[in-house]
Scaffold this active site. Structure first.
Site, short mmCIF file in Angstrom:
data_model
loop_
_atom_site.label_atom_id
_atom_site.label_comp_id
_atom_site.label_asym_id
_atom_site.label_seq_id
_atom_site.Cartn_x
_atom_site.Cartn_y
_atom_site.Cartn_z
N ASP A 80 -46.61 30.96 102.93
CA ASP A 80 -46.37 30.87 101.48
C ASP A 80 -47.31 31.75 100.67
O ASP A 80 -47.17 31.86 99.45
CB ASP A 80 -46.55 29.42 101.00
CG ASP A 80 -45.54 28.47 101.61
OD1 ASP A 80 -44.42 28.93 101.90
OD2 ASP A 80 -45.86 27.28 101.78
N SER A 123 -34.04 29.46 102.49
CA SER A 123 -34.74 30.68 102.90
C SER A 123 -33.76 31.82 103.15
O SER A 123 -32.79 31.67 103.90
CB SER A 123 -35.55 30.37 104.17
OG SER A 123 -35.61 31.48 105.03
N LEU A 124 -34.01 32.96 102.52
CA LEU A 124 -33.15 34.14 102.72
C LEU A 124 -33.17 34.58 104.18
O LEU A 124 -32.17 35.03 104.72
CB LEU A 124 -33.63 35.30 101.84
CG LEU A 124 -33.49 35.18 100.33
CD1 LEU A 124 -34.08 36.42 99.66
CD2 LEU A 124 -32.04 34.99 99.92
N GLY A 144 -37.12 21.88 98.05
CA GLY A 144 -37.93 20.68 97.99
C GLY A 144 -38.83 20.55 99.20
O GLY A 144 -38.70 21.30 100.16
N VAL A 146 -40.43 18.83 102.67
CA VAL A 146 -39.65 18.53 103.87
C VAL A 146 -38.98 17.15 103.81
O VAL A 146 -37.82 17.00 104.22
CB VAL A 146 -40.46 18.71 105.18
CG1 VAL A 146 -40.62 20.18 105.49
CG2 VAL A 146 -41.81 18.05 105.14
N GLN A 147 -39.66 16.15 103.26
CA GLN A 147 -39.06 14.81 103.15
C GLN A 147 -37.81 14.85 102.29
O GLN A 147 -36.77 14.29 102.64
CB GLN A 147 -40.06 13.82 102.53
CG GLN A 147 -41.13 13.30 103.47
CD GLN A 147 -42.25 14.30 103.69
OE1 GLN A 147 -42.27 15.41 103.14
NE2 GLN A 147 -43.21 13.93 104.51
N1 LIG Z 1 -41.79 27.22 102.20
C1 LIG Z 1 -42.08 25.88 102.54
C2 LIG Z 1 -42.90 25.77 103.76
N2 LIG Z 1 -44.07 26.40 103.86
C3 LIG Z 1 -44.59 26.14 105.11
C4 LIG Z 1 -43.73 25.31 105.77
C5 LIG Z 1 -43.90 24.78 107.13
C6 LIG Z 1 -45.23 24.97 107.78
C7 LIG Z 1 -45.53 26.36 108.20
O1 LIG Z 1 -44.62 27.16 108.47
O2 LIG Z 1 -46.72 26.69 108.31
C8 LIG Z 1 -42.66 25.05 104.93
C9 LIG Z 1 -41.51 24.21 105.23
C10 LIG Z 1 -40.42 24.89 106.01
O3 LIG Z 1 -40.40 26.12 106.10
O4 LIG Z 1 -39.51 24.19 106.50
#
Ligand SMILES: NCc1[nH]cc(CCC(=O)O)c1CC(=O)O
Length: 307
Positions: A80, A123-124, A144, A146-147
């Site tokens: 992120d 996610s693209l 949102g 994960v929950q």
């Molecule tokens: N963008 C959201 C996000 N950022 C990091 C993770 C998961 C943990 C990680 O990849 O380190 C997630 C959730 C997902 O992609 O399902």
């Protein structure tokens, strides 16, 4: 020594990650304090991520807290974190990597026999990879924490949704899936997001953080993020990159860039040694450019502006 103020987003996953870093610092003899801060990416769930108009939707408010000395460190899922940080901030540690895989969470084993599936993801990259494999499927947006995303999967008439294994594992949700009558499967043909599963700790430039770095994670993150940085140049594109360990100081790189509709895929794959890691992400990105990546990026930019 002064207490280390650890800034984090407020989702269960983010808090788990912040607590993990807090434990590592406690083991080094530090005192810590968790400071939860909300982010644009958590507050605005209506719009798709890529359309929020800037990178760092999950990191900006924590960056500001760091620069204003409200916190000493910020803990993030490294994927992120934009590849270029604001002036004055640095990535100070990469403490660990969980399994980097993407998984499909689905409702029935019959999903694999269907001719057309409905799959949810925000996610693209996941969307493009999925369409590359299953061009007839319907893809729907999903946002949102994960929950929330799991709940939306249960509440809607979709066949499945795509998640990071690391996220479900760390938020301790993998065990709950069975009770919810959900199944999951690693999507082994999907290349994960650059630095998926890696924890990133951001600090002010001059801040002295006790050593909680993992040099293997740092190497992998550096190569994957360099590949992303050189290819995307400030746009959000479907790009996957994963470095795996294959032997002592021996690694394998697998990267790809896809068109938004998944119809075009440029893939590169090569082994490298520790000695070569500093510029390997760049080398792989240049290879993609020779294969035509720049034209794809231009098309993606134009299409995203229109949508
Ligand atoms: N963008 C959201 C996000 N950022 C990091 C993770 C998961 C943990 C990680 O990849 O380190 C997630 C959730 C997902 O992609 O399902």
């Amino acid at each position: 020594m002064k207490k280390i103020r650890i800034g984090t987003r407020q989702s269960p996953l983010a808090l788990w990650q912040a607590n993990k870093v807090s434990d590592l610092l406690t083991q080094k003899g530090c005192e810590t304090e968790i400071v939860p801060i909300s982010s644009e990416g958590d507050l605005n769930l209506k719009q798709p991520i890529y359309s929020l108009g800037f990178t760092g939707v999950f990191t900006k408010s924590l960056d500001i807290a760091l620069l204003n000395d409200k916190i000493d460190i910020a803990v993030h899922s490294l994927k992120d974190v934009p590849t270029v940080l604001p002036e004055g901030l640095v990535l100070a540690a990469y403490p660990e990597r969980a399994n980097a895989a993407d998984i499909l969470v689905y409702k029935s084993e019959k999903i694999f026999e269907k001719e057309v599936r409905t799959i949810a993801t925000g996610s693209l990259r996941r969307r493009a990879f999925w369409l590359n494999q299953y061009p007839n499927d319907q893809l729907v947006d999903l946002r949102g924490n994960v929950q929330l995303r799991l709940q939306k999967l249960l509440d809607n008439d979709w066949d499945g949704a795509i998640f990071a294994l690391a996220g479900l594992d760390r938020a301790e949700i993998l065990e709950e899936l069975t009770a919810k009558k959900l199944h999951y499967k690693v999507i082994d043909w999907m290349i994960s997001a650059p630095s998926q599963g890696i924890l990133g700790v951001v600090t002010r430039e001059n801040y002295e953080l006790p050593n909680i770095n993992n040099t293997e994670c740092e190497l992998k993150a550096t190569v994957e993020r360099q590949f992303l940085n050189i290819l995307e140049g400030g746009c959000t594109a479907p790009i996957g990159a994963l470095v795996s360990t294959v032997g002592e100081e021996q690694y394998h790189f697998h990267g790809a860039i896809l068109s938004l509709d998944g119809q075009q895929k440029l893939e590169v794959e090569e082994h490298f040694t520790k000695q070569d890691f500093q510029n390997f992400g760049r080398k792989m990105a240049e290879k993609c450019k020779i294969l035509g990546a720049e034209k794809m990026i231009e098309q993606i930019k134009t299409q995203l502006k229109k949508s």
